[in-house]
Write a protein that holds these residues in place. Structure first.
Motif, PDB file in Angstrom:
ATOM      1  N   LYS A  64     -18.885 -35.167  12.238  1.00  0.00           N
ATOM      2  CA  LYS A  64     -19.832 -34.213  11.626  1.00  0.00           C
ATOM      3  C   LYS A  64     -20.451 -34.614  10.280  1.00  0.00           C
ATOM      4  O   LYS A  64     -21.466 -34.561   9.757  1.00  0.00           O
ATOM      5  N   MET A  65     -19.516 -35.602   9.619  1.00  0.00           N
ATOM      6  CA  MET A  65     -20.039 -36.312   8.195  1.00  0.00           C
ATOM      7  C   MET A  65     -21.159 -37.219   8.774  1.00  0.00           C
ATOM      8  O   MET A  65     -22.067 -37.483   7.799  1.00  0.00           O
ATOM      9  N   ALA A  66     -20.939 -37.929   9.788  1.00  0.00           N
ATOM     10  CA  ALA A  66     -21.981 -38.694  10.152  1.00  0.00           C
ATOM     11  C   ALA A  66     -23.441 -38.060  10.276  1.00  0.00           C
ATOM     12  O   ALA A  66     -24.672 -38.530  10.174  1.00  0.00           O
ATOM     13  N   LYS A  67     -23.321 -36.802  10.812  1.00  0.00           N
ATOM     14  CA  LYS A  67     -24.512 -36.085  10.955  1.00  0.00           C
ATOM     15  C   LYS A  67     -24.988 -35.333   9.763  1.00  0.00           C
ATOM     16  O   LYS A  67     -25.850 -34.438   9.695  1.00  0.00           O
ATOM     17  N   GLN A  68     -24.210 -35.588   8.811  1.00  0.00           N
ATOM     18  CA  GLN A  68     -24.353 -34.666   7.612  1.00  0.00           C
ATOM     19  C   GLN A  68     -24.333 -33.206   7.428  1.00  0.00           C
ATOM     20  O   GLN A  68     -25.004 -32.649   6.788  1.00  0.00           O
ATOM     21  N   GLU A  69     -23.312 -32.945   8.344  1.00  0.00           N
ATOM     22  CA  GLU A  69     -22.953 -31.391   8.481  1.00  0.00           C
ATOM     23  C   GLU A  69     -21.669 -31.110   7.939  1.00  0.00           C
ATOM     24  O   GLU A  69     -21.222 -30.008   8.034  1.00  0.00           O
ATOM     25  N   LEU A  70     -21.188 -31.857   7.280  1.00  0.00           N
ATOM     26  CA  LEU A  70     -19.646 -31.794   6.674  1.00  0.00           C
ATOM     27  C   LEU A  70     -19.538 -32.902   5.697  1.00  0.00           C
ATOM     28  O   LEU A  70     -19.975 -33.941   5.804  1.00  0.00           O
ATOM     29  N   LEU A  71     -18.941 -32.609   4.615  1.00  0.00           N
ATOM     30  CA  LEU A  71     -18.197 -33.602   3.588  1.00  0.00           C
ATOM     31  C   LEU A  71     -16.783 -33.306   3.730  1.00  0.00           C
ATOM     32  O   LEU A  71     -16.247 -32.203   2.867  1.00  0.00           O
ATOM     33  N   MET A  72     -16.048 -34.021   4.289  1.00  0.00           N
ATOM     34  CA  MET A  72     -14.468 -33.995   4.220  1.00  0.00           C
ATOM     35  C   MET A  72     -13.718 -35.072   3.347  1.00  0.00           C
ATOM     36  O   MET A  72     -14.075 -36.091   3.793  1.00  0.00           O
ATOM     37  N   LEU A  73     -12.749 -34.781   2.751  1.00  0.00           N
ATOM     38  CA  LEU A  73     -12.192 -35.823   2.013  1.00  0.00           C
ATOM     39  C   LEU A  73     -10.784 -35.589   1.981  1.00  0.00           C
ATOM     40  O   LEU A  73     -10.119 -34.614   1.724  1.00  0.00           O
ATOM     41  N   THR A  74      -9.948 -36.697   2.019  1.00  0.00           N
ATOM     42  CA  THR A  74      -8.529 -36.566   1.807  1.00  0.00           C
ATOM     43  C   THR A  74      -8.219 -36.846   0.378  1.00  0.00           C
ATOM     44  O   THR A  74      -8.890 -37.760  -0.132  1.00  0.00           O
ATOM     45  N   ILE A  75      -7.309 -35.996  -0.115  1.00  0.00           N
ATOM     46  CA  ILE A  75      -6.781 -36.232  -1.250  1.00  0.00           C
ATOM     47  C   ILE A  75      -5.465 -37.096  -1.264  1.00  0.00           C
ATOM     48  O   ILE A  75      -4.572 -36.488  -0.843  1.00  0.00           O
ATOM     49  N   LEU A  76      -5.743 -38.175  -2.030  1.00  0.00           N
ATOM     50  CA  LEU A  76      -4.513 -39.002  -2.248  1.00  0.00           C
ATOM     51  C   LEU A  76      -3.918 -39.116  -3.831  1.00  0.00           C
ATOM     52  O   LEU A  76      -4.538 -39.112  -4.641  1.00  0.00           O
ATOM     53  N   VAL A  77      -2.451 -38.792  -3.767  1.00  0.00           N
ATOM     54  CA  VAL A  77      -1.891 -39.037  -4.869  1.00  0.00           C
ATOM     55  C   VAL A  77      -1.029 -40.324  -4.740  1.00  0.00           C
ATOM     56  O   VAL A  77      -0.172 -40.372  -4.035  1.00  0.00           O
ATOM     57  N   ASN A  78      -1.336 -41.326  -5.821  1.00  0.00           N
ATOM     58  CA  ASN A  78      -0.422 -42.388  -5.618  1.00  0.00           C
ATOM     59  C   ASN A  78      -0.675 -43.034  -4.526  1.00  0.00           C
ATOM     60  O   ASN A  78       0.551 -43.661  -3.688  1.00  0.00           O
ATOM     61  N   ASN A  79      -1.839 -42.991  -3.643  1.00  0.00           N
ATOM     62  CA  ASN A  79      -2.203 -43.675  -2.467  1.00  0.00           C
ATOM     63  C   ASN A  79      -1.361 -42.876  -0.949  1.00  0.00           C
ATOM     64  O   ASN A  79      -1.532 -43.432   0.013  1.00  0.00           O
ATOM     65  N   THR A  80      -1.107 -41.899  -1.304  1.00  0.00           N
ATOM     66  CA  THR A  80      -0.236 -40.916  -0.312  1.00  0.00           C
ATOM     67  C   THR A  80      -1.208 -39.725  -0.069  1.00  0.00           C
ATOM     68  O   THR A  80      -1.478 -39.076  -0.851  1.00  0.00           O
ATOM     69  N   PRO A  81      -1.547 -39.381   1.391  1.00  0.00           N
ATOM     70  CA  PRO A  81      -2.371 -38.133   1.599  1.00  0.00           C
ATOM     71  C   PRO A  81      -1.620 -37.020   1.211  1.00  0.00           C
ATOM     72  O   PRO A  81      -0.359 -36.929   1.613  1.00  0.00           O
ATOM     73  N   VAL A  82      -2.338 -35.917   0.315  1.00  0.00           N
ATOM     74  CA  VAL A  82      -1.286 -34.978  -0.096  1.00  0.00           C
ATOM     75  C   VAL A  82      -2.377 -33.431   0.388  1.00  0.00           C
ATOM     76  O   VAL A  82      -1.779 -32.464   0.012  1.00  0.00           O
ATOM     77  N   GLY A  83      -3.505 -33.616   0.906  1.00  0.00           N
ATOM     78  CA  GLY A  83      -4.223 -32.580   0.990  1.00  0.00           C
ATOM     79  C   GLY A  83      -5.872 -32.739   1.390  1.00  0.00           C
ATOM     80  O   GLY A  83      -6.187 -34.025   1.748  1.00  0.00           O
ATOM     81  N   MET A  84      -6.575 -32.086   1.566  1.00  0.00           N
ATOM     82  CA  MET A  84      -8.121 -31.991   1.816  1.00  0.00           C
ATOM     83  C   MET A  84      -8.838 -31.247   1.029  1.00  0.00           C
ATOM     84  O   MET A  84      -8.394 -30.173   0.613  1.00  0.00           O
ATOM     85  N   ILE A  85     -10.096 -31.483   0.936  1.00  0.00           N
ATOM     86  CA  ILE A  85     -11.196 -30.833   0.314  1.00  0.00           C
ATOM     87  C   ILE A  85     -12.381 -31.223   0.923  1.00  0.00           C
ATOM     88  O   ILE A  85     -12.549 -32.346   1.453  1.00  0.00           O
ATOM     89  N   ASP A  86     -13.289 -30.048   1.245  1.00  0.00           N
ATOM     90  CA  ASP A  86     -14.537 -30.169   2.043  1.00  0.00           C
ATOM     91  C   ASP A  86     -15.625 -29.348   1.588  1.00  0.00           C
ATOM     92  O   ASP A  86     -15.268 -28.227   0.772  1.00  0.00           O
ATOM     93  N   LEU A  87     -16.769 -29.837   1.809  1.00  0.00           N
ATOM     94  CA  LEU A  87     -17.905 -28.818   1.872  1.00  0.00           C
ATOM     95  C   LEU A  87     -18.317 -28.534   3.617  1.00  0.00           C
ATOM     96  O   LEU A  87     -18.515 -29.703   4.115  1.00  0.00           O
TER      97      LEU A  87
END
Length: 181
Positions: A64-87
């Motif tokens: 979906k990001m490649a089609k520019q239909e979504l911006l999804m990001l993983t939230i890393l804390v000290n290099n460990t995934p802890v959540g996500m944020i998106d448009l």
């Protein structure tokens, strides 16, 4: 790994990065750990039953990001995934999108979500030239409502009995933030 943004809060090094399959196992572990709480606010929670389900979701998000239909990001804390944020629900014609996020209970209350939301808002307004960002929150989700107030979103509407939880109807708050002039 592509880093969208990074910042420091106290001794926590926070990065917003593009999602990778290597994040799936830790994200799934957190979803399992916080399943009861997450399922109260996130309707997708029951669909993530395995690490493979999470990996499939991350693959879907990248497409979906490649089609520019979504911006999804993983939230890393000290290099460990802890959540996500998106448009999501991006509407380029009308220059708007909806904002979503979730964070491990172990990292809530530290300002990570507020800082992350602020960075994504700046990108949406300055780089994507969006006019309006929408944040929808269950009327009983005090933490999400606090984020909206902290970042000066405006309560645009309350949709009565809009969503259900355990067969009870709940109101849905619609918060908005407009591109600064």
């Amino acid at each position: 790994m592509f880093t969208f943004q990074k910042f420091v809060i106290d001794h926590y090094k926070v990065q917003l990065v593009m999602p990778e399959n290597s994040h799936a196992a830790e994200l799934f572990r957190i979803i399992n750990q916080d399943r009861e709480t997450l399922s109260r606010w996130m309707p997708w929670t029951p669909n993530i039953k395995t690490v493979e389900n999470e990996a499939q979701f991350l693959n879907y998000a990248r497409l979906k990001m490649a089609k520019q239909e979504l911006l999804m990001l993983t939230i890393l804390v000290n290099n460990t995934p802890v959540g996500m944020i998106d448009l999501h629900n991006i509407d380029r014609k009308n220059k708007r999108a909806e904002l979503g996020y979730w964070l491990s209970s172990n990292y809530q209350g530290l300002g990570i979500i507020s800082s992350s939301v602020n960075l994504v808002l700046n990108y949406a307004f300055e780089k994507l030239n969006f006019h309006k960002i929408i944040l929808q929150s269950d009327s009983e989700n005090g933490k999400s409502i606090a984020v909206a107030h902290r970042l000066n979103f405006t309560l645009e509407a309350i949709l009565k009995d809009q969503i259900t939880y355990n067969d009870d109807f709940k109101d849905l708050n619609i918060f908005v933030k407009f591109q600064p002039k």
